[in-house]
Enzyme design. Sequence first.
Site, mmCIF file in Angstrom:
data_model
loop_
_atom_site.group_PDB
_atom_site.id
_atom_site.type_symbol
_atom_site.label_atom_id
_atom_site.label_comp_id
_atom_site.label_asym_id
_atom_site.label_seq_id
_atom_site.Cartn_x
_atom_site.Cartn_y
_atom_site.Cartn_z
ATOM 1 N N HIS A 85 34.472 -23.329 24.921
ATOM 2 C CA HIS A 85 33.295 -23.749 25.439
ATOM 3 C C HIS A 85 33.088 -24.848 26.339
ATOM 4 O O HIS A 85 32.044 -25.098 26.883
ATOM 5 C CB HIS A 85 32.377 -23.536 24.178
ATOM 6 C CG HIS A 85 31.011 -23.104 24.354
ATOM 7 N ND1 HIS A 85 30.330 -22.570 23.281
ATOM 8 C CD2 HIS A 85 30.368 -22.791 25.443
ATOM 9 C CE1 HIS A 85 29.180 -22.047 23.615
ATOM 10 N NE2 HIS A 85 29.105 -22.367 24.761
ATOM 11 N N ASP A 108 25.496 -19.579 19.031
ATOM 12 C CA ASP A 108 26.976 -20.084 18.590
ATOM 13 C C ASP A 108 26.882 -20.523 16.985
ATOM 14 O O ASP A 108 25.808 -20.819 16.515
ATOM 15 C CB ASP A 108 27.000 -21.579 19.386
ATOM 16 C CG ASP A 108 28.392 -21.696 19.421
ATOM 17 O OD1 ASP A 108 29.147 -21.626 18.772
ATOM 18 O OD2 ASP A 108 29.076 -22.541 20.334
ATOM 19 N N HIS A 110 28.502 -23.126 16.093
ATOM 20 C CA HIS A 110 28.532 -24.622 16.189
ATOM 21 C C HIS A 110 27.549 -25.004 17.203
ATOM 22 O O HIS A 110 27.084 -24.490 18.193
ATOM 23 C CB HIS A 110 29.932 -24.878 16.626
ATOM 24 C CG HIS A 110 31.031 -24.131 15.956
ATOM 25 N ND1 HIS A 110 31.664 -23.066 16.121
ATOM 26 C CD2 HIS A 110 31.704 -24.331 14.524
ATOM 27 C CE1 HIS A 110 32.596 -22.548 15.350
ATOM 28 N NE2 HIS A 110 32.343 -23.667 14.391
ATOM 29 N N ASP A 112 28.171 -28.163 19.122
ATOM 30 C CA ASP A 112 28.926 -28.622 20.392
ATOM 31 C C ASP A 112 28.177 -29.869 20.834
ATOM 32 O O ASP A 112 28.245 -29.997 22.133
ATOM 33 C CB ASP A 112 28.984 -27.368 21.172
ATOM 34 C CG ASP A 112 29.883 -26.080 21.032
ATOM 35 O OD1 ASP A 112 30.600 -26.605 19.962
ATOM 36 O OD2 ASP A 112 29.763 -25.256 21.424
ATOM 37 N N HIS A 125 35.667 -29.158 23.388
ATOM 38 C CA HIS A 125 34.943 -28.103 23.347
ATOM 39 C C HIS A 125 33.654 -28.086 22.255
ATOM 40 O O HIS A 125 32.844 -27.483 22.047
ATOM 41 C CB HIS A 125 35.770 -26.822 23.115
ATOM 42 C CG HIS A 125 36.133 -26.512 21.758
ATOM 43 N ND1 HIS A 125 36.072 -25.272 20.832
ATOM 44 C CD2 HIS A 125 36.655 -27.458 20.727
ATOM 45 C CE1 HIS A 125 36.675 -25.694 19.385
ATOM 46 N NE2 HIS A 125 36.971 -26.915 19.392
ATOM 47 N N ASP A 212 28.706 -17.521 22.314
ATOM 48 C CA ASP A 212 30.030 -17.956 21.842
ATOM 49 C C ASP A 212 30.287 -16.786 21.020
ATOM 50 O O ASP A 212 29.465 -16.566 20.242
ATOM 51 C CB ASP A 212 29.983 -19.308 21.205
ATOM 52 C CG ASP A 212 31.599 -19.712 20.642
ATOM 53 O OD1 ASP A 212 31.957 -18.898 20.291
ATOM 54 O OD2 ASP A 212 31.795 -20.959 20.735
ATOM 55 N N ASP A 214 32.056 -16.677 18.610
ATOM 56 C CA ASP A 214 31.857 -17.026 17.012
ATOM 57 C C ASP A 214 30.649 -17.306 16.409
ATOM 58 O O ASP A 214 30.399 -17.368 15.319
ATOM 59 C CB ASP A 214 32.904 -18.350 16.654
ATOM 60 C CG ASP A 214 32.197 -19.651 17.346
ATOM 61 O OD1 ASP A 214 30.894 -19.538 17.354
ATOM 62 O OD2 ASP A 214 32.849 -20.613 17.557
ATOM 63 N N GLU A 257 35.109 -18.011 24.322
ATOM 64 C CA GLU A 257 36.082 -18.081 23.073
ATOM 65 C C GLU A 257 36.307 -16.917 22.714
ATOM 66 O O GLU A 257 36.846 -16.846 21.639
ATOM 67 C CB GLU A 257 35.130 -18.841 21.989
ATOM 68 C CG GLU A 257 34.606 -20.148 21.992
ATOM 69 C CD GLU A 257 35.692 -21.401 22.045
ATOM 70 O OE1 GLU A 257 36.883 -21.041 21.643
ATOM 71 O OE2 GLU A 257 35.532 -22.519 22.311
#
Length: 284
Positions: A85, A108, A110, A112, A125, A212, A214, A257
């Site tokens: 990312h 996402d 996360h 980030d 990332h 993303d 994930d 990702e």
Amino acid sequence: MLKVIGCNNHLGETAPGLAGNLTRLQELNPQLDLEVVAETVCEHVKNDPRLKNFESVVATSENLAKVSQEKHAEKLTPLHILGDHAAAMGTVAAASASVETLGVIWIDAHADINTESTTPSGHIHGMPIAALLGITESVELNDLHFAGPKFKPEHMVYIGLRDVDPGEKVYLEKLGILHYYWDEVVERGLAACLEEIVKHFQAVDRVHVSLDLDSMDPELIPGVSVPVPGGFTPADTHQILRALLENTSVCSLDLVEYNPELDVDDVSAKYVLETVELIREYYK
């Protein structure tokens, strides 16, 4: 018209499988029309453990920004298939340089938004939002592609958060960024959250969408390097994309990702290819 740009970047995370993302996708779909921006590998002289592979990540992101901004100038909508990312620093910067007021949605697990002082890993990332908002200690990150922040905190939305570091939580609250944890989405319903998000983006001219893999349940989409239990279904993320594409002015998108080394029966790869086609339908 949609233009698909691919990058095999992995040095923002150092998960080797990410470097094979485009190869596997093109094996599965030889007709996938990609303009490839290869990851730039530089000599690393900074050697700050808080900013691993710094020079390579910056160079790759800058190269992506230049190519992506060319597409904006040609009145095309760039869709970026990226490795880690970190490269979204370049794609968002290109969008910001091309529009009056940019909104960003980060789909996402996360946030980030780590900086050098909060990162637990030193992997960049986990820092692209901090760089794009201009809050890192690094001038090179904050001023990537052009000097200054790329968008305002009040013009950003997170959805699907499930793994947020303590320092990141401080930034989310301090900056007042609209964010939806996964539990809230489950409790309130995805449709209700999306209705609010669409209204939120009425304050901007255009929207950049960064998805993303994930953000989804790793039981369903296993080909990710940093899986987090729970998360969206593939159908959920397609619902999000449709809501944004139909109700906001989307100027560019990321799919990030995808790690083929961790995939099972190409489930994640097929999701990426299906998502490209879903988006393409809106730009014919």
